[in-house]
Design an enzyme around this catalytic site. Structure first.
Site, mmCIF file in Angstrom:
data_model
loop_
_atom_site.group_PDB
_atom_site.id
_atom_site.type_symbol
_atom_site.label_atom_id
_atom_site.label_comp_id
_atom_site.label_asym_id
_atom_site.label_seq_id
_atom_site.Cartn_x
_atom_site.Cartn_y
_atom_site.Cartn_z
ATOM 1 N N GLY A 190 85.835 18.112 37.962
ATOM 2 C CA GLY A 190 86.693 18.936 36.990
ATOM 3 C C GLY A 190 87.424 20.114 37.696
ATOM 4 N N ASP A 191 86.517 20.712 38.312
ATOM 5 C CA ASP A 191 87.185 21.766 39.232
ATOM 6 C C ASP A 191 88.528 21.553 39.864
ATOM 7 O OD1 ASP A 191 85.227 23.316 38.125
ATOM 8 O OD2 ASP A 191 83.726 23.219 39.913
#
Length: 338
Positions: free
Chosen positions: A295-296
């Site tokens: 996600g990052d």
């Protein structure tokens, strides 16, 4: 590219990544795919990983720091990004500084000599990751450091800001100060919902910061937790995105974009009154090493294009490429540029 065009602020951590079994998660009441702050009962985990027969790999971590690293990797031009947070005066802190310097990222860490640098145990079971974070020094960030000339200069240099929701537990005043600057100068402020516990237990600071957000990121679990905690009566991601986009906003010159990723399922993007889904890049299950940082990485890839004024489709595709790259390695490890 302007130096420091993208500014990130958050919890700088050193990730300790290890493969464990389901029994280990059960021993500490951990879910296989979740993120929590360590309680006293979790404290032994870090010593066990160090002293027992686990193969531990170390890498720079912390959600925002990872996003900035990925964005810088794509932007390539040295010091296109900057990052601020609090570390300890220790070996782990020195490791983080050296890594960020090597990756051409401008940093201005607050160093707290009384606390150790924060660590995150990344416990891998199959394709899942359970994150147990001991913030330590990261939790000691002071608003006065943000307003010092060295740090505020980095804020003024930037035109885009990204802060993961985890920082709501540390310094919401700093997030608001950057949000106010962004609104006054018509710059772009973005935030990630980051973890389900934030909308539940840090609801008030989240309410303070949301009106400054031009882009809101999150995954499906975080989106549905947010909906529940903010009285959005739906579990449908498109509907939740629409409602989040319609929440009060301080900068009327920018309409809010809401982006929800959902693992292998298509990303849901709400922009300018329309919802669009973007399928992820296909990948065989045996090629997935570690979903930690996916996600990052998505946000880092997305923002690397967004700061160049690319269209939304290009931004999302680059985010997908970044996530696809990161899940095939352990931790948020970036390949050497050719």
């Amino acid at each position: 590219m302007t130096k420091g065009v993208l500014y990130g602020m958050g919890n700088p951590l050193l990730d300790m990544t290890a493969v464990v079994d389901e029994a280990y998660l059960q021993k500490y009441d951990l879910l296989p795919n979740n993120a929590i702050l360590a309680e006293d009962k979790h404290r032994p985990i870090y010593e066990e990983l160090l002293n027992e027969n686990y193969k531990v790999s170390y890498s720079p971590g912390g959600a925002t720091q990872n996003t900035i690293r990925v964005a810088q990797w794509y932007l390539q031009e040295p010091e296109s990004t900057s990052f601020v947070g609090c570390i300890g005066q220790d070996t782990f802190g020195d490791k983080l500084k050296a890594c960020m310097k090597k990756e051409d990222i401008r940093t201005n860490y607050l160093v707290d000599p009384s606390m150790p640098t924060g660590v995150c145990a990344v416990l891998i079971t199959g394709g899942n990751r359970s994150l147990v974070t001991r913030l330590d020094a990261a939790n000691e960030y002071k608003h006065s450091h943000l307003t010092s000339s060295g740090t505020w200069g980095l804020v003024e240099d930037a035109s885009f800001y990204y802060i993961a929701g985890y920082f709501l537990t540390v310094s919401p005043d700093s997030m608001v100060a950057i949000g106010e600057h962004a609104v006054a100068a018509n710059k772009c402020f973005s935030m990630n919902l980051s973890a389900p516990f934030l909308s539940q237990f840090f609801n008030e600071p989240m309410k303070r910061v949301l009106p400054f957000c031009d882009i809101v990121f999150g995954n499906e679990d975080e989106a549905r937790a947010f909906a529940k905690d903010f009285d959005i009566n739906s579990t449908d991601l498109a509907e939740i995105a629409k409602k989040v986009a319609a929440m009060p906003k301080n900068n009327s010159k920018r309409s809010r974009i809401v982006i929800f990723t959902q693992g292998a399922e298509p990303a849901v993007v709400y922009m300018d009154g329309k919802v669009k889904e973007y399928p992820v890049l296909p990948i065989a299950a045996e090629n997935i090493v570690d979903t930690n940082g996916a996600g990052d990485a998505f946000v880092g890839g997305f923002l690397a294009e967004y700061v160049k004024n690319s269209d939304i489709e290009t931004c999302v595709r680059n985010g997908m490429h970044a996530a696809h790259m990161i899940i095939q390695v352990s931790g948020c490890s970036l390949p050497e540029r050719q």
